[in-house]
Design an enzyme around this catalytic site. Structure first.
Site, PDB file in Angstrom:
ATOM      1  N   SER A  45      35.295  49.836 180.232  1.00 11.83           N
ATOM      2  CA  SER A  45      35.605  48.366 179.490  1.00 11.83           C
ATOM      3  C   SER A  45      35.169  47.385 180.856  1.00 11.83           C
ATOM      4  CB  SER A  45      37.188  48.435 179.170  1.00 11.83           C
ATOM      5  OG  SER A  45      37.261  49.351 178.503  1.00 11.83           O
ATOM      6  N   ALA A  46      34.897  47.758 181.735  1.00 10.75           N
ATOM      7  CA  ALA A  46      34.337  46.855 182.858  1.00 10.75           C
ATOM      8  C   ALA A  46      35.391  46.061 183.711  1.00 10.75           C
ATOM      9  CB  ALA A  46      33.291  45.778 182.328  1.00 10.75           C
ATOM     10  N   ILE A  47      36.620  46.481 183.588  1.00  8.61           N
ATOM     11  CA  ILE A  47      37.895  45.683 184.094  1.00  8.61           C
ATOM     12  C   ILE A  47      38.165  46.136 185.556  1.00  8.61           C
ATOM     13  CG2 ILE A  47      40.246  45.224 184.111  1.00  8.61           C
ATOM     14  CD1 ILE A  47      40.090  45.961 180.910  1.00  8.61           C
ATOM     15  N   HIS A  49      40.766  46.389 187.521  1.00 10.04           N
ATOM     16  CA  HIS A  49      42.084  46.454 187.454  1.00 10.04           C
ATOM     17  C   HIS A  49      42.843  45.722 188.633  1.00 10.04           C
ATOM     18  CE1 HIS A  49      42.235  47.957 183.444  1.00 10.04           C
ATOM     19  NE2 HIS A  49      41.437  49.154 183.843  1.00 10.04           N
ATOM     20  N   VAL A 172      24.307  70.789 190.452  1.00 11.57           N
ATOM     21  CA  VAL A 172      25.154  71.665 191.250  1.00 11.57           C
ATOM     22  C   VAL A 172      25.435  72.740 190.553  1.00 11.57           C
ATOM     23  CG1 VAL A 172      27.011  72.106 192.571  1.00 11.57           C
ATOM     24  CG2 VAL A 172      25.492  69.951 193.115  1.00 11.57           C
TER      25      VAL A 172
END
Ligand code: FAD
Length: 203
Positions: A45-47, A49, A172
């Protein structure tokens, strides 16, 4: 012998490589995909915070507030899109206002700057398109939005410019302890000797 091997190149692996590449240590990032930042980092959501959510006293609470504070300068230095537009946690009932008050208290304990509880009228003045049914909100002016994908790429690119190595298609598949550190298996057939391992392989 590599000094630090980082597993995964999402935002966490990229940030670890970025930070470590400022020092005189060899850094190797192993990413299983054919490009970086293709996990949760690519489409969230690209926030950024503010830090009112994590439990007070935890490392997450401390780093969330600090990371939010650092983002303004860091995104500017890295030329990554970022807007310090603040955030609102909206409440649509008196019960939800209890949560808003709880987050307000928690945020203050965590050291989040400028937190305010807004009335219905104040919310609608700030954001006229919010539903008239809103009861109030928690406003966090330090929050922002960023392009998380570009943020990770910019940090990874800078790390590489500083001498870190990123290997793609490098999954890995095992780690074992050795006398001097760890032996990391890659794609089941190669072993890398390293002093330290940072696991940033995501959830
Ligand atoms: C819907 C949604 C919305 C979100 N919104 C927000 C938000 O607004 N703000 C916010 O701060 N956070 C948000 N998050 C959380 C955020 O996206 C994650 O916390 C963050 O992206 C995690 O980054 P990461 O580097 O730990 O993991 P990832 O981005 O998943 O990266 C892990 C990397 O490790 C690699 N990897 C895995 N296993 C191996 C292996 N064995 N060998 C080599 N490489 C491996 C993967 O390929 C991947 O590239 C949201 C998450 C979701 C799902």
């Amino acid at each position: 012998m590599v000094d630090v091997t980082i597993i995964g190149c999402g935002i966490i692996g990229a940030a670890a490589a970025f930070e470590l590449s400022k020092y005189n240590v060899s850094v190797l990032v192993l990413e299983k995909e054919n490009d970086i930042a293709l996990g949760a980092t690519r489409a969230n959501s690209a926030i950024i915070h503010a830090g009112y959510d994590p439990k007070p006293g935890t490392i997450m609470a401390r780093l969330n507030v600090r990371g939010c504070e650092m983002a303004k300068q860091l995104t500017s230095d890295l030329d990554v899109p970022y807007i310090n537009n603040g955030s609102l946690v909206l409440a649509f009932s008196e019960k939800e206002m209890e949560t808003v008050r709880m987050l307000y208290a928690r945020g203050n304990e965590n050291g989040v700057p400028g937190l305010t509880i807004l009335s219905k009228e104040e919310v609608l003045k700030m954001e006229p398109y919010v539903s008239e049914e809103v009861h109030g909100a928690l406003y966090a002016p330090s929050a922002g939005i960023v392009n998380p994908w570009e943020y990770a790429i910019a940090m990874a690119e800078t790390a590489v410019k500083n001498g870190a190595e990123i290997r793609l298609n490098a999954k890995v598949t095992g780690i074992s302890k050795t006398a001097s550190g760890y032996s990391v298996s890659v794609n089941e057939h190669e072993s890398i000797e390293t002093r330290y391992v940072i696991n940033a392989a995501g959830a």
